[in-house]
Design a protein around this motif. Structure first.
Motif, short mmCIF file in Angstrom:
data_model
loop_
_atom_site.label_atom_id
_atom_site.label_comp_id
_atom_site.label_asym_id
_atom_site.label_seq_id
_atom_site.Cartn_x
_atom_site.Cartn_y
_atom_site.Cartn_z
N PRO A 209 -8.92 -2.48 -10.53
CA PRO A 209 -8.95 -3.94 -10.54
C PRO A 209 -9.67 -4.49 -9.31
O PRO A 209 -9.43 -4.05 -8.19
N LYS A 210 -10.58 -5.45 -9.56
CA LYS A 210 -11.37 -6.04 -8.46
C LYS A 210 -10.46 -6.71 -7.43
O LYS A 210 -10.75 -6.71 -6.25
N GLU A 211 -9.35 -7.29 -7.93
CA GLU A 211 -8.47 -8.03 -7.01
C GLU A 211 -7.95 -7.11 -5.92
O GLU A 211 -7.74 -7.53 -4.79
N LEU A 212 -7.73 -5.83 -6.30
CA LEU A 212 -7.23 -4.89 -5.31
C LEU A 212 -8.20 -4.75 -4.15
O LEU A 212 -7.81 -4.75 -2.99
N TYR A 213 -9.49 -4.65 -4.51
CA TYR A 213 -10.50 -4.52 -3.46
C TYR A 213 -10.55 -5.76 -2.60
O TYR A 213 -10.65 -5.71 -1.38
N VAL A 218 -9.42 -8.67 2.48
CA VAL A 218 -8.73 -9.74 3.20
C VAL A 218 -7.83 -9.14 4.28
O VAL A 218 -7.75 -9.62 5.40
N ASP A 219 -7.21 -8.02 3.93
CA ASP A 219 -6.32 -7.37 4.90
C ASP A 219 -7.08 -6.59 5.96
O ASP A 219 -6.46 -5.98 6.83
N GLY A 220 -8.40 -6.54 5.86
CA GLY A 220 -9.19 -5.88 6.88
C GLY A 220 -9.24 -4.37 6.78
O GLY A 220 -9.40 -3.67 7.77
N ALA A 221 -9.10 -3.83 5.57
CA ALA A 221 -9.17 -2.38 5.41
C ALA A 221 -10.62 -1.92 5.52
O ALA A 221 -11.53 -2.60 5.05
N ASN A 222 -10.84 -0.75 6.14
CA ASN A 222 -12.20 -0.22 6.19
C ASN A 222 -12.48 0.59 4.92
O ASN A 222 -11.55 0.92 4.18
N PRO A 223 -13.77 0.91 4.67
CA PRO A 223 -14.11 1.57 3.40
C PRO A 223 -13.31 2.85 3.15
O PRO A 223 -12.93 3.14 2.03
N ARG A 224 -13.07 3.61 4.23
CA ARG A 224 -12.36 4.85 4.03
C ARG A 224 -10.92 4.59 3.57
O ARG A 224 -10.40 5.25 2.69
N ILE A 230 -6.71 2.92 -2.43
CA ILE A 230 -6.87 2.20 -3.70
C ILE A 230 -7.59 3.05 -4.73
O ILE A 230 -7.08 3.32 -5.82
N THR A 231 -8.80 3.52 -4.37
CA THR A 231 -9.61 4.22 -5.36
C THR A 231 -8.93 5.52 -5.83
O THR A 231 -8.80 5.77 -7.02
#
Lengths: 323, 286
Positions: A209-213, A218-224, A230-231
């Motif tokens: 879900p896009k909302e998760l991303y 918004v919470d400032g998570a980095n790609p890793r 999530i992924t």
């Protein structure tokens, strides 16, 4: 009239009120359109699916060359012979090796490429996807023929390239050498079917879900972190399914192996399907009974794998309902 | 500190560099990926001697279109092309026809024997069909279907249980009201299916068509064993396989024949790319 029929068929069961007064025959006649609609599928199914499956079970109990009428019933002797034939186990090992090596490579590489291609800002993503998908749509038998030339030791471009760049001193007979033939075939198989696994992964990625991303951003998570938290959890059940589907795929490599090497050199690339074909159509004395026994034997192994797929699908459904 | 001052700038710049490298790597990978095709097309325009002498040079010194003429006319690939197209189109049509009919009644109605039929169909889904080729050939022979085009068409059309289930699942999900409205308008069983339900199922038809197309066009074993004694009924892949055996030295003719065999499917793919990809993705999404 037809209105009534439509509706009570539709409502599920046979009309609730007078079941006793209605005979089975009347019910069948009442549903005649239903059976008519089923007829084409069932006719084809019985002739070309059911009959062959049942009779290959029967053939496997015969000593029969397929041409003469003097088939002899020999019980399970064919199976015993299959189980004691080192060449069958050679083919069996090749098939399993094919699966164990190609499946992890295909699934993991495809995942990496899928994640890269899933980035909506990546330029040429469509072009890349099309290029990677091109081998999938091309006929396997043609790939097999063309690849024997691409890997040819005398004039093939692969050896040309290796020679001209000085990577090797003398050409490698990729498909003609006992120690490299099977691995070359595996490489070609991965190349040919990579696009399918890629599409599977892309489909799976799109279910995140896009909302998760967005929430993660918004919470400032980095790609890793996004990938890890999530992924991965969303993809994991899909990954299981993709693994099993891909594994089943590797059991169907007849076209490629037959056109590429014919099972050679010295049976080093002979997979079970080619072993069966050899006994049934390609040996001086065809042994259809024996070939059928090998087919049934191996079919059971495939069924076990397929049952796993069923389990995985059921697990996926449950997971999805929990979400 | 620096990041806090110029947050956007720093991260975007880094991202751009990474993106450029990614794109470059992907370009190289894709070039390697399609190289065998480029090599094949180039070989189809060279002489057999030049293929082996010119090394990695893809551009032929002289464009030899006569290779194509040789493959098309002398090696009979025009015939093989027609056979392949006939088999594929007929198979796709027959599969959509029978799987939508049976999927419709299995998904939408309850009737005597339904569970038995469903169970029987599903039980054979995973039986590896390549292994049952021996009795398939035998029964086709008994029905007089060996050495005909109809034989491979019927064999390739049979089964497709997954597609029946796809249709069944779709028709089960169609709201009842649509059908009831049609019934009130006086539509009979056949009309409801033909005018209401079938048009609704277009996405499923697309998926089933594409998957069947791929399977029928690419099939090798069935046309191989069905045409052992009728070379004029060979399909493209069988023809190419036989071509190597018969003309052991004609590399460029082979390359031309292979290129010819691939042109139609590549064209179809470009026009129906979305259906191809979505049809396959359906296997995962379910």
């Amino acid at each position: 009239m037809s209105t009534v029929r439509m509706q009570d068929s539709y409502s599920g069961m046979t009309p609730a009120l007078p079941p006793a007064s209605r005979s089975v025959l009347r019910q069948l006649w009442h549903d005649r359109w239903i059976y008519l609609f089923l007829a084409p599928s069932l006719l084809l199914f019985v002739l070309f699916v059911l009959y062959p499956v049942v009779s290959s079970l029967y053939f496997s109990l015969l000593d029969w060359n397929g041409f003469t009428s003097n088939a002899r019933f020999i019980g399970l002797d064919n199976y015993i012979e299959v189980a004691n034939d080192p060449l069958f186990w050679n083919a069996f090992n090749n098939t399993i090796l094919f699966m164990v090596i190609t499946v992890p490579i295909r699934v993991s590489l495809a995942l990496i490429v899928a994640i890269i291609l899933n980035d909506p800002r990546l330029p040429f993503a469509n072009l890349f996807r099309t290029a990677l998908f091109l081998p999938v749509i091309t006929t396997t038998a043609i790939i097999g023929v063309v690849m024997t030339f691409v890997f040819d030791p005398v004039g093939g471009p692969v050896n040309r390239f290796l020679l001209e760049t000085g990577l090797v001193d003398r050409p490698i007979n990729f498909l003609g050498q006992a120690n490299s033939a099977l691995y070359t075939a595996m490489g070609i198989h991965i190349w040919k079917w990579f696009g399918v696994t890629l599409v599977y992964w892309l489909a799976a990625l799109q279910t995140v879900p896009k909302e998760l991303y967005e929430a993660a951003q918004v919470d400032g998570a980095n790609p890793r972190q996004v990938f890890r938290y999530i992924t991965v959890p969303v993809l994991l059940p899909f990954g299981l399914l993709i693994l099993v589907i891909t594994a089943l795929d590797t059991l169907r490599v007849f076209d490629l192996i037959l056109t590429l090497t014919g099972g050679g050199p010295f049976l080093r690339t002979e997979v079970v399907e080619v072993y069966i074909y050899r006994w049934a159509f390609n040996s001086s004395i065809p042994r259809l009974g024996y070939a059928s026994a090998a087919a049934v034997f191996f079919g059971l192994a495939t069924l076990a794998l397929a049952a796993m797929q069923g389990v995985v699908v059921a697990y996926l459904r449950r997971k999805r309902n929990e979400l | 500190m620096r990041q806090r001052l110029l947050p956007g700038f720093v991260s975007e710049w880094k991202w751009d560099l990474r993106r450029i490298i990614t794109v470059l790597i992907l370009l190289v990978v894709c070039l390697v990926w399609v190289y065998p095709f480029l090599w094949m097309v180039s070989a189809s325009l060279k002489t057999s001697r030049e293929i082996f002498a010119s090394g990695l040079n893809l551009v032929p010194s002289e464009w030899r279109w006569e290779n194509y003429e040789r493959a098309w006319v002398q090696a009979n690939f025009s015939r093989y092309m027609i056979n392949t197209v006939v088999i594929t189109v007929a198979t796709v049509a027959l599969v959509v026809f029978h799987t939508s009919l049976s999927g419709y009644v299995l998904g939408r109605f309850k009737f005597i024997g339904q569970r038995f039929i469903l169970g029987l169909l599903v039980a054979t889904v995973f039986v590896p069909l390549g292994y049952t080729i021996i009795p398939t050939v035998q029964i086709a022979g008994a029905l007089g279907l060996l050495n005909t085009l109809l034989g491979p068409i019927l064999v390739l059309s049979s089964g497709h249980v997954i597609h029946i289930l796809l249709f069944a699942a779709f028709f089960r999900s169609v709201p009842k009201e649509l059908e009831e409205a049609a019934v009130l308008d006086g539509a009979n069983f056949l009309q409801v299916y033909w005018r209401v339900m079938l048009p609704l199922s277009r996405p499923v038809i697309a998926t089933v068509s594409v998957l069947t197309f791929l399977q029928a066009w690419n099939n090798f074993l069935v046309p191989l064993v069905f045409t052992f004694s009728r070379p004029d009924l060979r399909t493209l892949s069988v023809g190419l396989f036989a071509f190597i055996g018969e003309n052991e030295i004609d590399w460029s003719g082979m390359a031309a024949a292979a290129t010819l065999s691939l042109i139609p499917i590549v064209l179809v793919f470009f026009f129906a790319q979305r259906q191809f990809v979505e049809g396959l993705a359906g296997a995962v999404k379910q």
